[in-house]
Design a protein around this motif. Structure first.
Motif, PDB file in Angstrom:
ATOM      1  N   ILE A  37       0.860  -1.193   0.000  1.00 52.42           N
ATOM      2  CA  ILE A  37       0.000   0.000   0.000  1.00 52.42           C
ATOM      3  C   ILE A  37       0.891   1.236   0.000  1.00 52.42           C
ATOM      4  O   ILE A  37       1.678   1.451   0.931  1.00 52.42           O
ATOM      5  N   GLY A  38       0.793   2.046  -1.066  1.00 52.55           N
ATOM      6  CA  GLY A  38       1.540   3.305  -1.144  1.00 52.55           C
ATOM      7  C   GLY A  38       2.656   3.247  -2.165  1.00 52.55           C
ATOM      8  O   GLY A  38       3.509   2.359  -2.122  1.00 52.55           O
ATOM      9  N   GLY A  40       5.025   5.630  -2.620  1.00 50.64           N
ATOM     10  CA  GLY A  40       6.113   6.553  -2.290  1.00 50.64           C
ATOM     11  C   GLY A  40       7.414   5.753  -2.340  1.00 50.64           C
ATOM     12  O   GLY A  40       7.441   4.587  -2.770  1.00 50.64           O
ATOM     13  N   LEU A  41       8.496   6.348  -1.873  1.00 46.83           N
ATOM     14  CA  LEU A  41       9.801   5.678  -1.963  1.00 46.83           C
ATOM     15  C   LEU A  41       9.806   4.333  -1.241  1.00 46.83           C
ATOM     16  O   LEU A  41      10.303   3.335  -1.768  1.00 46.83           O
ATOM     17  N   SER A  42       9.270   4.287  -0.005  1.00 48.34           N
ATOM     18  CA  SER A  42       9.396   3.047   0.770  1.00 48.34           C
ATOM     19  C   SER A  42       8.555   1.941   0.163  1.00 48.34           C
ATOM     20  O   SER A  42       9.000   0.781   0.074  1.00 48.34           O
ATOM     21  N   GLY A  43       7.336   2.265  -0.290  1.00 57.42           N
ATOM     22  CA  GLY A  43       6.472   1.243  -0.880  1.00 57.42           C
ATOM     23  C   GLY A  43       7.057   0.716  -2.184  1.00 57.42           C
ATOM     24  O   GLY A  43       7.098  -0.501  -2.419  1.00 57.42           O
ATOM     25  N   LEU A  60      -0.988  -0.693  -4.439  1.00 61.36           N
ATOM     26  CA  LEU A  60      -2.225   0.103  -4.408  1.00 61.36           C
ATOM     27  C   LEU A  60      -1.883   1.508  -3.922  1.00 61.36           C
ATOM     28  O   LEU A  60      -1.318   1.672  -2.831  1.00 61.36           O
ATOM     29  N   GLU A  61      -2.199   2.513  -4.705  1.00 58.16           N
ATOM     30  CA  GLU A  61      -1.878   3.904  -4.346  1.00 58.16           C
ATOM     31  C   GLU A  61      -3.162   4.726  -4.336  1.00 58.16           C
ATOM     32  O   GLU A  61      -3.930   4.701  -5.288  1.00 58.16           O
ATOM     33  N   GLY A  68       4.206  10.034  -3.495  1.00 57.52           N
ATOM     34  CA  GLY A  68       3.843  10.381  -2.120  1.00 57.52           C
ATOM     35  C   GLY A  68       4.392  11.735  -1.729  1.00 57.52           C
ATOM     36  O   GLY A  68       4.068  12.754  -2.357  1.00 57.52           O
ATOM     37  N   GLY A  84       9.782  16.455  -0.644  1.00 62.12           N
ATOM     38  CA  GLY A  84      11.191  16.233  -0.300  1.00 62.12           C
ATOM     39  C   GLY A  84      12.134  17.011  -1.202  1.00 62.12           C
ATOM     40  O   GLY A  84      11.990  16.985  -2.422  1.00 62.12           O
ATOM     41  N   ASN A  85      13.093  17.684  -0.566  1.00 64.62           N
ATOM     42  CA  ASN A  85      13.987  18.608  -1.275  1.00 64.62           C
ATOM     43  C   ASN A  85      15.338  18.027  -1.648  1.00 64.62           C
ATOM     44  O   ASN A  85      15.684  17.933  -2.810  1.00 64.62           O
ATOM     45  N   LYS A 264      -6.668   4.223  -5.571  1.00 71.94           N
ATOM     46  CA  LYS A 264      -7.160   3.140  -4.697  1.00 71.94           C
ATOM     47  C   LYS A 264      -6.973   3.543  -3.241  1.00 71.94           C
ATOM     48  O   LYS A 264      -5.941   3.223  -2.628  1.00 71.94           O
ATOM     49  N   GLN A 327       2.869  25.181   1.899  1.00 75.15           N
ATOM     50  CA  GLN A 327       3.801  25.922   1.033  1.00 75.15           C
ATOM     51  C   GLN A 327       3.050  26.736  -0.012  1.00 75.15           C
ATOM     52  O   GLN A 327       2.067  26.251  -0.575  1.00 75.15           O
ATOM     53  N   TRP A 373       7.432  28.840   3.215  1.00 67.32           N
ATOM     54  CA  TRP A 373       7.210  27.672   4.088  1.00 67.32           C
ATOM     55  C   TRP A 373       6.485  28.136   5.349  1.00 67.32           C
ATOM     56  O   TRP A 373       7.087  28.816   6.184  1.00 67.32           O
ATOM     57  N   ARG A 461      16.859   9.344   8.193  1.00 67.25           N
ATOM     58  CA  ARG A 461      15.600  10.098   8.136  1.00 67.25           C
ATOM     59  C   ARG A 461      15.230  10.409   6.684  1.00 67.25           C
ATOM     60  O   ARG A 461      16.033  10.243   5.775  1.00 67.25           O
ATOM     61  N   GLY A 462      14.025  10.896   6.477  1.00 65.24           N
ATOM     62  CA  GLY A 462      13.618  11.392   5.164  1.00 65.24           C
ATOM     63  C   GLY A 462      13.681  10.320   4.088  1.00 65.24           C
ATOM     64  O   GLY A 462      13.286   9.173   4.303  1.00 65.24           O
TER      65      GLY A 462
END
Ligand SMILES: Cc1cc2nc3c(=O)[nH]c(=O)nc-3n(C[C@H](O)[C@H](O)[C@H](O)COP(=O)(O)OP(=O)(O)OC[C@H]3O[C@@H](n4cnc5c(N)ncnc54)[C@H](O)[C@@H]3O)c2cc1C
Length: 482
Positions: A37-38, A40-43, A60-61, A68, A84-85, A264, A327, A373, A461-462
């Motif tokens: 599910i997701g 983004g980078l981790s999924g 599924l996103e 993300g 993310g920068n 989804k 932002q 910001w 992190r990040g």
């Protein structure tokens, strides 16, 4: 650049079971082995790793875009980042992933050095030259600390007075007595409320005020900054993906063999010892031998999990803090900063928060847009207005502080990460007491439901935290499914 459904169908069709190596885990009936599910980078990293091990994976996103919290504004000049920068020297997994996926990393350090060195300080309604700050009547600090800019005050105190040195193990039980609020810690160092308000709460990086951030959360962030500084052998890297950071998850998604279904929104997950079922808001139902959830806890708390996870894991899902950020991306018709002679980048204690000049033009110095910001309470307060009203307020405030900008700015894009239903905040924050009570339970597998995402990382992190978590959860799934 967008990734169409057709791209996925083409890439899926190109893969037949006949081409898979012996011992593969592809389900013969079209059902996936694992649902992630997701996107983004981790999924995505989890999905790719499990596919490499022979599993059939369905992603599924909820959104109709990939990435993300990596979100590049491809339609604005210079492709500024709403999410993310930058990455830095210790982002080994991220840099390797960029290489694997054919995405070039460029060093933005030469372009952003002007922002860090030369941001204009505005206190109240007034521009305060940094040379005048130490003697300024609105400077709340004492002694030598009066010479520090407001954005450097808390960092100097953490540097000198963090009560333990072993920051890499910020989550260890040995440091549990330091799971107190940053406010209590700073007060114990003699700081007044006025100092904490200006030196920590204004343009805050974690939480909404120093009251709702754990000192151990701060220790984790300090550790990660120090690791990145010490990993710099020659140049300090402020890296970003060429053309926009979202190019990385898009390139990763293109390498998936299985389907990635967008739109989804997951509403419920049922898990037992042999598998799991995911129900989406559109009424669809998907089952697999395991489900990996990369959703931030800020959105997972709206999903029904049956059976409920352990009391501590449930509490973590329901209560983990997230930093509010909104932002505004501004475009300038003329470089008004050449008229008033101040830097286009600003640090203010008012509604504009921090303004960072984006320099993605032909030369290192060309300003392509300005990002406002609004963080913490400032972000929450601007979110109370409707979007058109909030845009007007930001432009009016700009014109008030910088009359030379009047009539020259337009708002190219606004994004509230807090109001975004698929993020509900920008990054996870441990509140006082949460590291001690909840951290260990947070990412524990629950039946055949597994967890990844930046909020579950320990050593980084990040972006890098997202990749770290993908590594851990992939091993957990491989172990469970054999
Ligand atoms: C403004 C901003 C600036 C940042 N700057 C930096 C930086 O400079 N350096 C750095 O290292 N990190 C930075 N980060 C953090 C970094 O972007 C994140 O840590 C990282 O992208 C998180 O990846 P993830 O896979 O854990 O989560 P996500 O990218 O959030 O992935 C989770 C996915 O789950 C999906 N999802 C959520 N709910 C549902 C649902 N109900 N159903 C289906 N799908 C759902 C989401 O749409 C998303 O695609 C920044 C973040 C923000 C917001």
């Amino acid at each position: 650049m967008t990734l169409s459904r057709r791209d996925f169908l083409i890439s899926s069709a190109a893969t037949s079971f006949a081409s898979l190596a012996p011992g593969v885990h592809a389900a013969g009936n079209g059902q996936p082995d694992v649902i992630v599910i997701g996107a983004g980078l981790s999924g995505l990293e989890t999905a790719l790793t499990l596919e490499e091990s022979g599993f059939k994976v369905l992603v599924l996103e909820g959104r109709r875009r990939i990435g993300g919290r990596l979100y590049t504004l491809f339609d604005l000049p210079g492709h500024p980042e709403a999410g993310g920068n930058t990455v830095s020297n210790a982002y080994g997994r991220t840099l390797a992933a960029a290489q694997r996926n054919g995405v070039e990393i460029v060093n933005l350090a030469p372009r952003t050095s002007g922002n860090r060195a030369g941001q204009a300080l505005f206190i109240g309604d007034e521009h305060v030259p940094l040379a005048d700050w130490a003697a300024h009547p609105r400077n709340p600090f004492t002694g030598d600390q009066r010479k520090l800019p407001p954005w450097g005050w808390a960092a100097a105190i953490f540097q000198q007075h963090m009560p333990f040195k072993d920051l890499a193990n910020w989550h260890d039980a040995a440091h549990a007595q330091h799971d107190i609020s940053v406010h209590d810690f700073l007060s114990a160092q003699g700081a007044t409320d006025a100092q904490i308000r200006l030196g920590y709460d204004t343009n805050i990086a974690y939480g909404t005020t120093a009251h709702d951030v754990s000192l151990l959360q701060q220790a984790s962030a300090n550790h990660w900054q120090a690791v990145n500084r010490s990993a710099a052998t020659t140049d300090f890297l402020l890296g970003a993906c060429k053309g926009g950071n979202q190019n990385l998850p898009i390139a990763m998604a293109r390498r998936l063999k299985g389907d990635l279904l967008q739109g989804k929104r997951v509403a419920a997950i049922e898990a037992d010892a042999t598998g799991a079922v995911v129900r989406c808001a559109d009424g669809s139902r998907h089952s697999a031998k395991a489900v990996v959830c990369s959703m931030p806890f800020s959105t997972l708390r709206n999903v029904t999990i049956d059976p409920l996870p352990s009391a501590l894991q449930h509490k973590a899902i329901q209560t983990l803090g997230y930093l509010p950020i909104t932002q505004f991306h501004l475009l300038a018709k003329k470089p008004f900063w050449e008229t008033d002679g101040l830097s286009p980048s600003m640090w203010t204690d008012g509604p504009l928060g921090m303004v960072l000049a984006q320099r993605f033009g032909r030369s290192d110095s060309e300003v392509t847009s300005l990002t406002v910001w609004c963080r913490g309470l400032n972000g929450l307060s601007i979110d109370r207005f409707d979007v058109e009203e909030s845009k007007r307020m930001i432009l009016d405030e700009f014109a008030r502080l910088r009359p030379a900008s009047k009539g020259l700015l337009t708002v190219g894009a606004v994004h509230s990460w807090t109001a975004d239903p698929f993020a509900a905040g920008s990054w996870a924050i441990f509140q006082p007491g949460q590291v001690r009570e909840l951290r260990a339970a947070m990412a524990m597998p629950h039946q055949r439901l597994f967890f990844c995402g930046e909020h579950t990382a320990l050593g980084s992190r990040g972006f890098e935290g997202a990749f770290e978590s993908a590594e851990r959860v992939s091993l957990e799934v491989l172990t469970a499914l054999g």
